[in-house]
Structures are given as structure tokens and as C-alpha cells.
Design a protein around this motif. Structure first.
Motif, mmCIF file in Angstrom:
data_model
loop_
_atom_site.group_PDB
_atom_site.id
_atom_site.type_symbol
_atom_site.label_atom_id
_atom_site.label_comp_id
_atom_site.label_asym_id
_atom_site.label_seq_id
_atom_site.Cartn_x
_atom_site.Cartn_y
_atom_site.Cartn_z
ATOM 1 N N ALA A 105 0.803 -1.219 0.000
ATOM 2 C CA ALA A 105 0.000 0.000 0.000
ATOM 3 C C ALA A 105 0.837 1.272 0.000
ATOM 4 N N LEU A 106 2.063 1.247 0.522
ATOM 5 C CA LEU A 106 2.826 2.482 0.687
ATOM 6 C C LEU A 106 3.022 3.203 -0.642
ATOM 7 N N GLN A 107 3.199 2.444 -1.727
ATOM 8 C CA GLN A 107 3.407 3.076 -3.031
ATOM 9 C C GLN A 107 2.155 3.784 -3.533
ATOM 10 N N ALA A 108 0.996 3.460 -2.980
ATOM 11 C CA ALA A 108 -0.244 4.118 -3.398
ATOM 12 C C ALA A 108 -0.277 5.572 -2.949
ATOM 13 N N PHE A 109 0.451 5.901 -1.878
ATOM 14 C CA PHE A 109 0.582 7.306 -1.460
ATOM 15 C C PHE A 109 2.072 7.672 -1.438
ATOM 16 N N TYR A 110 2.680 7.483 -2.606
ATOM 17 C CA TYR A 110 4.128 7.643 -2.777
ATOM 18 C C TYR A 110 4.626 8.994 -2.261
ATOM 19 N N ASN A 111 3.953 10.072 -2.625
ATOM 20 C CA ASN A 111 4.429 11.403 -2.247
ATOM 21 C C ASN A 111 4.317 11.662 -0.743
ATOM 22 N N ASP A 112 3.472 10.912 -0.062
ATOM 23 C CA ASP A 112 3.283 11.076 1.376
ATOM 24 C C ASP A 112 3.938 9.950 2.175
ATOM 25 N N ALA A 113 4.786 9.145 1.527
ATOM 26 C CA ALA A 113 5.312 7.950 2.193
ATOM 27 C C ALA A 113 6.146 8.308 3.418
ATOM 28 N N ALA A 114 7.035 9.290 3.300
ATOM 29 C CA ALA A 114 7.869 9.659 4.444
ATOM 30 C C ALA A 114 7.011 10.173 5.591
ATOM 31 N N ALA A 115 6.002 10.992 5.275
ATOM 32 C CA ALA A 115 5.105 11.505 6.311
ATOM 33 C C ALA A 115 4.312 10.381 6.950
ATOM 34 N N ALA A 116 3.873 9.421 6.142
ATOM 35 C CA ALA A 116 3.102 8.300 6.673
ATOM 36 C C ALA A 116 3.949 7.459 7.626
ATOM 37 N N ILE A 117 5.203 7.224 7.274
ATOM 38 C CA ILE A 117 6.090 6.449 8.147
ATOM 39 C C ILE A 117 6.318 7.195 9.460
ATOM 40 N N GLY A 136 3.133 8.199 -14.355
ATOM 41 C CA GLY A 136 3.876 6.948 -14.396
ATOM 42 C C GLY A 136 4.054 6.384 -13.001
ATOM 43 N N LEU A 137 4.068 5.078 -12.892
ATOM 44 C CA LEU A 137 4.174 4.405 -11.602
ATOM 45 C C LEU A 137 5.492 4.761 -10.911
ATOM 46 N N GLN A 138 5.395 5.209 -9.674
ATOM 47 C CA GLN A 138 6.572 5.576 -8.891
ATOM 48 C C GLN A 138 6.790 4.535 -7.793
ATOM 49 N N LEU A 139 7.986 3.987 -7.768
ATOM 50 C CA LEU A 139 8.374 3.030 -6.743
ATOM 51 C C LEU A 139 9.599 3.556 -6.008
ATOM 52 N N PHE A 140 9.960 2.905 -4.915
ATOM 53 C CA PHE A 140 10.907 3.481 -3.971
ATOM 54 C C PHE A 140 12.349 3.069 -4.244
#
Length: 516
Positions: A426-438, A479-483
Motif C-alpha cells: 500500500a505504501l506506493q499508493a501514497f508515494y508522495n506522502d510515504a515519508a510523512a506516513a512512516i 507513471g508508476l513511482q516506486l521506492f
């Protein structure tokens, strides 16, 4: 008079063709780097096309698949221009490609590579479809090719139903009417943009599958997941008092005050004891994206209940079709290295909650929420997602698990209130907010609580990484963004989470961390 000097790229073509098997991938990378980079062709690409085509005609099957992929990438580098100099140069040898695909039935990876290449030439649609008609292609492969060699019809555009392939979509009349309504509202420029994005997604999926195959062998398709029952039009499950055990942890997203859910079935709202804001509750779903006034509370709850009864069941398609396909593309999982049972075991083996509720963050339609519930007990579990259709399906399959409609960048829970958090695929679904989510996960976890995570990293292979990024999804229009895996580890460490397990084949990332 000096003899003409061959173009330097020709030597790289020859090196690739002549390389022993152990050096094949390295020599191909050298060739790719000379002619193409991240979707764009270099100046050396056009002069090298004749040498690539000769090598394709004369090489053995072990090299032909790679060459077909590279020719497809060069033609694609000019998309949406179908008549650019590179596309024209590559397509001028189409009869060779058609002859090869007709006689390559024994080599499935080569067939997939040729199908990817052929999908770039809609001006020869009839010839291409005739050439592959007797190959016994999978329905998904054939439908991707069919869509690739199609041109936009502005009078009857067919948009948005291409992932993971057009063949998997079976629409009823209501769904067709819905498609017609949103497509009709598009401007001519938006029609073209949507068509081009769909085409890039089709090429991306076909290319990822074909490239993995020529590098590794025949792809393996995992069995489809069971499709949950479609609850459209059915009564929403009762949820009396479902949130009461978790009130100590729940917080108002407006002021972080404590939420009073009370008898949520009767009241149909949750009230903040701080600012007084009210949020709709219905069918075991607390909607923290909508604030209603006190005089609207009853009507808002009833409206939310009505909305739930009519919400589309996209979660059904996601569970059975989209999610397994997403794992294959994002995780490089065409060989089935990671199975659903492997995922189940990882969750069960690594989630170690301390006291407090357990959060399934980005729960989706609930397939892995059920695994978490079996591991820690449904009475401890809260599911959170930002997509109402997903939670609607989850509630149908897990009526004992309360669900929260909210985002991940500002979790509606008190500091140090949760015993564990799971965020699975699921983390990639909110890629731009991933650091904030963690960071939010770390804030909400109690000391000793675990954060169990599965997501995906960008491929180190520039060709496969390009095919990953080619996918255009609603949350990834560019485009799909991954980490980058190092970024994930940095964000975890900065949040005060200690990684205790880090693994994953292909481009999977499996992580388990503990709050210090």
C-alpha cells in the motif's frame, strides 16, 4: 582514400551477438546504454537500426528476444509520434518481424518480445493480427496487442479499461453507461491524453512481461484470488458499538481531540469531544474525510449509509485481477517467486503487537486484513484506507473489523496508542506522502510495537525500471513511482523505527521494524 568506418554502435551489436551466455546481459546493457536512456533514444540509435535488424534476422533465439525488445524501445521513444524517423526505420522491417513471429511458436519468450515490438505499428494492424492468429496467445497478451495496434476513434473512444489487459474487463450496462458519461465530458485534448496514457500502460505491461521472459524464461501466472461477493444493493452490515473498544486511540483529524462514537448505529456520527466536529458513521465505516454540523448529523449518517449501499465494487476487481498483476509488474514476480502464502507467512511471523489496537494501514479490500485478524484477533484490529469502494468490500468480508476512511499522512490516532501497524502492498499508493506516513506510524506506535511493511523498489535494470514507470494509474498519472530501498530505510530510521528484518526477491521490499 580511407575505407568508411562502421558506426561504433555496430560493434556493440556484434559484441552482444557474439558474447558467451554468461556475458549476455552485460553486453546487452552496454548496447542499451549506447542507444537508449530512460525512454529516449540517443543520436546513435537511428544509424544502428540496420545492424540491429540484421542481428535479429541472423542470431539465435537466445539473442533475438533482447533485440526485439530494444527495437520496440527505440520505436516507442518517439511515441505518440508514430511516423518519426526511428519508428519509420524500425517499422520498415515489419515483414521480417511478422515472419519471425509466425515461425517462433516453440520459443515463448521470443514470441512475447516480438508481440511487444509489433504492438507499436497500428498502420499494419490487419497484417499483425493475422500473423499471430494461430499462435495460441493468452487472451491477455492478445488483447494487449490488439489495443496496441489500435488508433483512437474520437467518435467512439474506448478509454480506461486496459490494465492489466483489456480482456479481463467484463462490464455490465451500468458500468458501460458510467464509462460513456465520464468519457463524454472530456475535451478533445483530454481524450488524446487519456488514450496515450492507456497506450503507454499497455506497452509497459507487455514490455515488462516480455523482457522478464527473455531474461529468465517462461512467465508463470499465479491462480486468481477468490472474488468476494458483490454487495451492491445489499444491506450494509450492522456495526453497533464496533468502535467503542478503540475510542481511547481515535482522534479528531480537525483538532486531535478524542472521538466519542457512542452508539454509532443509532447516532450515525462520531463527535469530537474537543471541537465538536461530527463525522458520519455507517456500516462499520467511520468517515473522517467529511465534517457535518450537529443539526445535519442524522441526515449525514443516513446519506452515508445510502452512499455505501450504492458505492461501486471496484474492490472485487482489485482483489481478483489487479492486485496479482500489480505484484507481477512491480515485484518482477513473473516467475511466481512470491506467492500469497508467502505473504501470509511473513505477516504472521513478524507482526508482534504490544498493548493497544492494531492498524491495517492501506487495508484495501481486506485480503491481508483477514490474515492480520487471524494473527492478532479481529477485536484488536482497525482497518484504514482512503478509498471507500475498498472498505465497502472489506466490511462485507470482515464485518467484525471496524474501518476508517482517512488518509495516511495524518493518522487519526493518539501518540503512542497503537500496538502494531501493518502496511501491506500500500505504501506506493501514497508515494508522495510515504515519508510523512512512516513518521505518523512511528508517532502512533507504542514502544516495542512493530511496523510490518511490504512494498516495491525501482528495478536496478534500466529497461525493466522503464517498463515499471510506464504504467499510468489514477494515483500515478505521470507513471508508476516506486521506492529506492535506501530512502525507505532512511525514513524509518529518522522516525525512530529500527529495522529488524529486511528482505524480498526481485523488486519486492519486505521490512519489519520496531518502535524504539
Amino acid at each position: 582514400m580511407n575505407a568508411p568506418t562502421a558506426h561504433p554502435a555496430v560493434a556493440l551489436v556484434d559484441d552482444f551477438v557474439a558474447a558467451p551466455h554468461a556475458e549476455r546481459d552485460t553486453r546487452f546493457r552496454d548496447l542499451v546504454d549506447a542507444l537508449w536512456s530512460d525512454g529516449r533514444a540517443t543520436d546513435a540509435a537511428l544509424p544502428a537500426v540496420p545492424a540491429l535488424v540484421r542481428a535479429l534476422a541472423d542470431s539465435g533465439e537466445e539473442r533475438q528476444g533482447h533485440l526485439a525488445i530494444l527495437l520496440g524501445l527505440l520505436a516507442e521513444s518517439e511515441y505518440p509520434d508514430l511516423d518519426g524517423p526511428l519508428a519509420t526505420a524500425v517499422s520498415s522491417h515489419l515483414d521480417l518481424y511478422l515472419g519471425l513471429v509466425r515461425t517462433s511458436g516453440a520459443g515463448r519468450p521470443l514470441v512475447l518480445a516480438l508481440v511487444y515490438l509489433l504492438a507499436h505499428f497500428p498502420h499494419r494492424r490487419a497484417d499483425i493480427l493475422a500473423a499471430v492468429s494461430g499462435l495460441g496467445l493468452d487472451a491477455e497478451d492478445l488483447s494487449r496487442l490488439d489495443r496496441g495496434v489500435s488508433l483512437l476513434d474520437p467518435e467512439a473512444p474506448d478509454l480506461g479499461r486496459v490494465w492489466p489487459s483489456p480482456s479481463v474487463w467484463t462490464l455490465n450496462e451500468d458500468e458501460r453507461a458510467f464509462d460513456r458519461s465520464w468519457i463524454k465530458a472530456l475535451t478533445p485534448q483530454q481524450l488524446v491524453a487519456n488514450w496515450d496514457n492507456d497506450t503507454r500502460t499497455v506497452h509497459g505491461c507487455a514490455g515488462a512481461r516480455a523482457y522478464w521472459a527473455v531474461c529468465n524464461g517462461d512467465p508463470v501466472n499465479l491462480p486468481a484470488a477468490d472474488v468476494p461477493e458483490d454487495r451492491a444493493g445489499q444491506a450494509v452490515p450492522a456495526a453497533n458499538g464496533l468502535f467503542a473498544p478503540h475510542e481511547a486511540a481515535l482522534r479528531c483529524p480537525t483538532c486531535t481531540g478524542r472521538l466519542d462514537t457512542g452508539d454509532d448505529t443509532a447516532r450515525r456520527t462520531a463527535r469530537c469531544t474537543g471541537c465538536g466536529a461530527r463525522y458520519p458513521v455507517a456500516g462499520g465505516i467511520l468517515d473522517l474525510t467529511t465534517v457535518v454540523g450537529a443539526d445535519e448529523a442524522t441526515d449525514a449518517g443516513a446519506d452515508f449509509l445510502e452512499k455505501l449501499s450504492r458505492v461501486p465494487s471496484m474492490g472485487l476487481f482489485y482483489e481478483a485481477v489487479a492486485r496479482p498483476a500489480f505484484l507481477r509488474v512491480s515485484g518482477s514476480n513473473w516467475g511466481g517467486a512470491v506467492t500469497p502464502d508467502d505473504e501470509d507467512r511473513y505477516i504472521a511471523d513478524h507482526i508482534r503487537p504490544v498493548d493497544g489496537p492494531v492498524l491495517d494501514l492501506g487495508a484495501g479490500a481486506g485480503r491481508w486484513t483477514a490474515v492480520v485478524a487471524d494473527t492478532v484477533g479481529a477485536d484488536r484490529l482497525i482497518a484504514l484506507d482512503s478509498a471507500l469502494p475498498m472498505l465497502n468490500v472489506l466490511r462485507g468480508r470482515l464485518p467484525e473489523v471496524p474501518s476508517v476512511l482517512a488518509g495516511a499522512a495524518g493518522l487519526p490516532f493518539a501518540d503512542a496508542s497503537l500496538g502494531a501497524v501493518v502496511c501491506w502492498n500500500a505504501l506506493q499508493a501514497f508515494y508522495n506522502d510515504a515519508a510523512a506516513a512512516i513518521a505518523e506510524v512511528a508517532r502512533c506506535l507504542r514502544p516495542g510495537g512493530t511496523f510490518t511493511l511490504m512494498t516495491f523498489r525501482r528495478s536496478d535494470d534500466p529497461v525493466y525500471g522503464y517498463f515499471q514507470r510506464a504504467h499510468r494509474f489514477p494515483q500515478h498519472q505521470g507513471g508508476l513511482q516506486l521506492f529506492d530501498a535506501d530512502d525507505l530505510r532512511t525514513w524509518l530510521a529518522d522516525a525512530g523505527l529500527t529495522v529488524v528484518e529486511d528482505s524480498g526477491p526481485g523488486t519486492f521490499v519486505f521490512l519489519n521494524a520496531v518502535r524504539a
